[in-house]
Design an enzyme around this catalytic site. Structure first.
Site, PDB file in Angstrom:
ATOM      1  N   ARG A 115     -22.604  30.764  64.418  1.00 49.54           N
ATOM      2  CA  ARG A 115     -22.296  32.140  63.990  1.00 49.54           C
ATOM      3  C   ARG A 115     -22.293  32.328  62.471  1.00 49.54           C
ATOM      4  O   ARG A 115     -22.239  33.445  61.975  1.00 49.54           O
ATOM      5  CB  ARG A 115     -20.945  32.576  64.569  1.00 49.54           C
ATOM      6  CG  ARG A 115     -21.063  33.093  65.991  1.00 49.54           C
ATOM      7  CD  ARG A 115     -19.725  33.486  66.546  1.00 49.54           C
ATOM      8  NE  ARG A 115     -18.979  32.332  67.003  1.00 49.54           N
ATOM      9  CZ  ARG A 115     -17.677  32.348  67.274  1.00 49.54           C
ATOM     10  NH1 ARG A 115     -16.974  33.452  67.099  1.00 49.54           N
ATOM     11  NH2 ARG A 115     -17.074  31.266  67.708  1.00 49.54           N
ATOM     12  N   ASN A 153     -23.467  25.727  22.892  1.00 49.56           N
ATOM     13  CA  ASN A 153     -23.057  24.350  23.205  1.00 49.56           C
ATOM     14  C   ASN A 153     -24.180  23.536  23.850  1.00 49.56           C
ATOM     15  O   ASN A 153     -24.082  22.340  23.965  1.00 49.56           O
ATOM     16  CB  ASN A 153     -21.824  24.346  24.116  1.00 49.56           C
ATOM     17  CG  ASN A 153     -22.053  25.089  25.419  1.00 49.56           C
ATOM     18  OD1 ASN A 153     -22.734  26.106  25.448  1.00 49.56           O
ATOM     19  ND2 ASN A 153     -21.493  24.577  26.492  1.00 49.56           N
ATOM     20  N   ALA A 171     -18.494  38.059   9.263  1.00 49.50           N
ATOM     21  CA  ALA A 171     -19.235  38.603  10.399  1.00 49.50           C
ATOM     22  C   ALA A 171     -20.724  38.477  10.132  1.00 49.50           C
ATOM     23  O   ALA A 171     -21.164  38.535   8.982  1.00 49.50           O
ATOM     24  CB  ALA A 171     -18.867  40.063  10.594  1.00 49.50           C
TER      25      ALA A 171
END
Ligand code: UD1
Ligand code: MG
Length: 411
Positions: free
Chosen positions: A20, A357, A394
């Site tokens: 099922r 990374n 930034a």
């Protein structure tokens, strides 16, 4: 509760088909919170101090074996001739041994270890040769019914297909979980015959066989019916995931963690969270994560495996962490990915910061010190180290003199 002196062997029934599920995978390797059903059951067997764990496998057994590896020993059941027949296949592991054998189903993964310990304890202290875990169901259709005598003792188990109309009215059902005396079970399984409506070897027949021999049997009603839920299809998989979610979320709330929305907070197994930490909605926290006290997590945070977050840390919205350590007082407020990263104390990570990374071959580390300020939109290309008290501006991307058209070209 002392089971220490009793030898416990656990037998996991894992030969069934599970059609099922509509899957090319064995249903036993379907996952709840990232962990296979049958692995959950094997770990349960480990938690109750089993000296040996035996899995009876058959259909798609190579998939089950790939998950369980050498955590268990294997018995093979090539034809599904019933639960009694499944136990017969494991006989060579039981013969000549003393103690108790606990029977579990590979697709019933949410039993609490304490429930099994209580079952074993009842069996040992009550000197019962068979102790059945039962439940009271408003709708018992499909399950084996528990027949008790006038004194309330369990007499036998009658399967739905063999039950009389009166027996079908009984609401106490067999969970399929048992604790047996090993020697008595090995003896009794040879007396089972397939003379029943399904032509199967029923393990349940062992109860009557033992009673007829004058061996004491017993039954214990489970307190929480959700523990014995099994998985046959995808809806039941979702139901069990929900049951586990509620169980884990409740545990953390009892430990002093605020969870704003239990319906959208997904905390996997083996997570530790300190008190007064608040978890905002739509947050997922995976295995092996430790979060300190008084932190704020989310909304929409994704904290993946093996993260360590100290006290007073803020992990805000759309932040993903993987194998990352964040020390106390640090803020990781919005749209940030930190992977394989260590961040010191009282540092502020600007919006849009990303640790690069992965160089396509290896995963590399990013180290960020204490009291740092990482400006918005910075890509930290690992391996890289940002020392204490550093300030990174930034990333400047403002095309002030671009016309609308040029803006499109230079973006
Ligand atoms: C069995 C019990 C029933 C109980 C129910 C609880 C018997 C005869 N009946 O029902 O009293 O209420 O469980 O769910 O035991 N399996 C094998 N090999 C087999 C047959 C089954 O490994 O030959 C495994 C299945 O994969 C499953 C478990 O045993 O994990 C139970 O089998 P299932 O067919 O679901 O249960 P029933 O026999 O219908
Ligand atoms: Mg069956």
């Amino acid at each position: 509760m002392e089971n220490e002196e009793e030898n416990i062997i656990t037998l996991i029934m894992a030969a069934g088909k599970g059609t099922r599920m509509k899957s090319k995978k064995s249903k036993l390797v379907q996952k709840i919170y990232g962990k296979e059903l049958v692995l959950r059951v094997a770990q349960l067997a480990e938690k109750i101090g089993s000296s040996e764990i035996i899995a009876v496998v058959g259909y798609l057994r190579e998939q089950v074996e790939a998950v369980l590896e050498d955590r268990v020993k294997y018995a093979y059941q090539d034809e599904l001739l019933g639960t009694g027949h499944a136990v017969m296949q494991a006989e060579r592991y039981l013969k000549g041994k003393k103690g108790k054998v606990v029977i579990l189903y590979g697709d019933v993964p949410l039993i609490r270890p304490d429930t099994l310990k209580n079952l074993i304890n009842k069996s040992v202290t009550g000197k019962e040769y068979a102790t059945v875990l039962t439940a009271i169901y408003e709708n018992p259709t499909g399950y084996g019914r528990i027949i008790r005598d006038e004194g309330g003792n369990i007499k036998e188990i009658v399967e739905e297909k063999d039950a009389s109309p009166e027996q079908k009215q009984i609401k106490e059902i067999n969970s399929g979980i048992y604790c047996f005396d090993i020697e008595a079970l090995v003896d009794a399984i040879h007396k089972i015959t397939p003379n029943n409506a399904q032509g199967e070897y029923y393990l349940t027949d062992v109860i009557k066989i033992m009673n007829d021999q004058g061996l004491k049997t017993g039954a214990m009603i489970v307190e929480d019916n959700t523990e014995i839920l099994g998985v046959n299809d995808r809806s039941q998989l979702e139901l069990l995931t929900r049951v586990l979610r509620n169980r884990i979320n409740n545990l953390h709330m009892r430990n002093g963690v605020t969870i704003e929305d239990v319906n959208t907070t997904y905390i996997y197994d083996d997570v530790i969270i300190g008190m007064d930490t608040v978890i905002h909605p739509n947050t997922t926290i995976k295995d092996d994560v430790v979060i300190g006290e008084n932190c704020e997590i989310g909304p929409n945070a994704y904290i993946r495996e093996s993260c360590r977050i100290a006290d007073n840390v803020k992990i805000g919205n759309f932040v993903e962490l993987k194998k990352t350590t964040v020390d106390s007082g640090t803020k990781v407020p919005h749209f940030i990915y930190l992977g394989d990263c260590e961040v010191g104390k009282n540092t502020n990570i600007g919006c849009g910061t990303i640790t690069c990374n992965y160089d396509g071959i290896n995963k590399n580390k990013t180290l960020i010190g204490d009291n740092c300020f990482i400006g918005s939109n910075v890509n930290l290309v690992a391996p890289v180290k940002v020392g204490n008290n550093s300030k990174i501006a930034a990333r400047f991307n403002y095309y002030r003199r671009c016309s609308r058209k040029q803006f499109r070209n230079c973006s």
